[in-house]
Write an enzyme that holds these catalytic residues in place. Structure first.
Site, PDB file in Angstrom:
ATOM      1  N   HIS A  12      21.915  16.606   2.951  1.00 54.16           N
ATOM      2  CA  HIS A  12      22.118  16.282   1.530  1.00 54.16           C
ATOM      3  C   HIS A  12      20.985  15.419   0.998  1.00 54.16           C
ATOM      4  O   HIS A  12      20.366  14.645   1.725  1.00 54.16           O
ATOM      5  CB  HIS A  12      23.506  15.678   1.265  1.00 54.16           C
ATOM      6  CG  HIS A  12      23.720  14.265   1.705  1.00 54.16           C
ATOM      7  ND1 HIS A  12      24.938  13.786   2.106  1.00 54.16           N
ATOM      8  CD2 HIS A  12      22.880  13.195   1.783  1.00 54.16           C
ATOM      9  CE1 HIS A  12      24.850  12.505   2.395  1.00 54.16           C
ATOM     10  NE2 HIS A  12      23.609  12.119   2.217  1.00 54.16           N
TER      11      HIS A  12
ATOM     12  N   ASP B  17      22.780   7.952  -7.343  1.00 55.97           N
ATOM     13  CA  ASP B  17      24.223   8.164  -7.218  1.00 55.97           C
ATOM     14  C   ASP B  17      24.996   6.859  -7.205  1.00 55.97           C
ATOM     15  O   ASP B  17      24.428   5.783  -7.058  1.00 55.97           O
ATOM     16  CB  ASP B  17      24.535   8.993  -5.953  1.00 55.97           C
ATOM     17  CG  ASP B  17      23.644   8.636  -4.763  1.00 55.97           C
ATOM     18  OD1 ASP B  17      23.146   7.492  -4.730  1.00 55.97           O
ATOM     19  OD2 ASP B  17      23.454   9.485  -3.881  1.00 55.97           O
TER      20      ASP B  17
ATOM     21  N   ASN C 202      23.511  15.891   7.125  1.00 57.39           N
ATOM     22  CA  ASN C 202      23.842  17.290   6.845  1.00 57.39           C
ATOM     23  C   ASN C 202      22.858  17.932   5.866  1.00 57.39           C
ATOM     24  O   ASN C 202      23.114  19.007   5.346  1.00 57.39           O
ATOM     25  CB  ASN C 202      25.278  17.391   6.296  1.00 57.39           C
ATOM     26  CG  ASN C 202      25.453  16.598   5.003  1.00 57.39           C
ATOM     27  OD1 ASN C 202      24.492  16.035   4.485  1.00 57.39           O
ATOM     28  ND2 ASN C 202      26.674  16.564   4.496  1.00 57.39           N
TER      29      ASN C 202
HETATM   30  C1  F6R Z   1      21.749   7.346  -1.223  1.00 54.71           C
HETATM   31  C2  F6R Z   1      21.728   8.791  -1.122  1.00 54.71           C
HETATM   32  C3  F6R Z   1      21.880   9.498   0.172  1.00 54.71           C
HETATM   33  C4  F6R Z   1      21.156   8.827   1.337  1.00 54.71           C
HETATM   34  C5  F6R Z   1      21.393   9.608   2.629  1.00 54.71           C
HETATM   35  C6  F6R Z   1      20.711   8.960   3.821  1.00 54.71           C
HETATM   36  O1  F6R Z   1      21.558   6.919  -2.567  1.00 54.71           O
HETATM   37  O2  F6R Z   1      21.622   9.427  -2.125  1.00 54.71           O
HETATM   38  O3  F6R Z   1      21.415  10.812   0.021  1.00 54.71           O
HETATM   39  O4  F6R Z   1      19.787   8.762   1.048  1.00 54.71           O
HETATM   40  O5  F6R Z   1      22.759   9.693   2.877  1.00 54.71           O
HETATM   41  O6  F6R Z   1      21.319   7.726   4.066  1.00 54.71           O
HETATM   42  P1  F6R Z   1      20.756   6.744   5.195  1.00 54.71           P
HETATM   43  O7  F6R Z   1      19.431   6.278   4.704  1.00 54.71           O
HETATM   44  O8  F6R Z   1      21.769   5.630   5.220  1.00 54.71           O
HETATM   45  O9  F6R Z   1      20.681   7.528   6.440  1.00 54.71           O
END
Ligand code: F6R
Length: 240
Positions: free
Chosen positions: A138, A67, A136
């Protein structure tokens, strides 16, 4: 899904980095799907160290990131381009022309989504996709919703995501409200998926992702249906 539980964050990074290094060694021209965020930072650190020590060669590797924030240029310090350059690309011998991310500066969303989706297909798909997990549920920026979105798309970020990511920005108002992300189908076509999770605050959502109802309200739950998923979690995240 196979679950590897490690002692702490550093153990999680070591295990995950070993899995990625094995992929690179066994298939030196792999297409790696990469993630940003806090969780993979230590993983990239280890991969970079192994490269520095002459143990890991990225010369034939191609990378495609999950992303990118809509509206942010690669030289913006908050962009995912910038993150990847800082934590990995500048530290390994990955050819510049083989590091792909969505183009956050392309305001023609239809065209950008088609371009990135076709690019991944042209590359022959992803051999190993690294994923972090949002609070959440995702994966990529596939936020909880009423339906899974299959292909690369422009998404409105959930308030919870904006809140979680504001730590990287000076002010919450500066966090972009939209991002380009691989869709669930794009992620799902990866031959192998490596999900990395750290910290007690992710324990509940990881449990729902691994053992709960498969539904678009918990996007990561779809991973239960993928034939080749390894989850590497530290004790806190695994609730062990
Ligand atoms: C990042 C991404 C997100 C993160 C997720 C967890 O490229 O796609 O899905 O992997 O938000 O983020 P952290 O590791 O900062 O808790």
């Amino acid at each position: 899904m196979r679950l590897i539980i490690t002692d702490q964050y550093s153990g999680m990074c070591q295990s995950a980095a070993k899995i990625i290094a094995s992929q690179i060694t066994l298939k030196p021209d792999s297409v790696l799907g990469l993630a940003t965020g806090s969780t993979p930072i230590g993983i990239y650190g280890r991969l970079a160290a192994w490269h520095r020590d002459g143990e890991l060669d990225f010369s034939q590797i191609t990378t495609v990131n999950l992303d990118e924030y809509y509206g942010l240029a690669p030289d913006n310090a908050q962009s995912y381009h910038y993150f990847m350059t800082e934590h990995l690309f500048s530290k390994v011998n990955l050819p510049k022309g083989k590091q792909y991310l969505p183009d956050g500066t392309n305001s023609d969303a239809v065209r950008e989504c088609q371009r990135y989706q076709s690019l991944i297909e042209l590359l022959g798909g992803v051999d190993m996709q690294l994923l972090g997990l949002g609070h959440n549920g995702h994966i990529g920026f596939n936020e909880p919703s009423d339906a899974f979105v299959k292909d690369v798309h422009l998404v409105d970020l959930a308030e919870k995501t904006i809140e979680a990511n504001k730590r990287f920005f000076d002010r919450v108002e500066d966090v972009p409200r939209q991002a380009y992300t691989m869709g669930i189908g794009t992620i799902f076509q990866a031959k192998k998926i490596l999900l990395v999770v750290s910290g007690a605050e992710k324990a509940d959502i990881l449990k729902r992702v691994m053992y709960g109802l498969i539904c678009p309200q918990v996007p990561g739950s779809i991973l239960q249906l993928h034939p080749n998923v390894v989850v590497v979690a530290d004790k806190e995240a695994a609730g062990a």
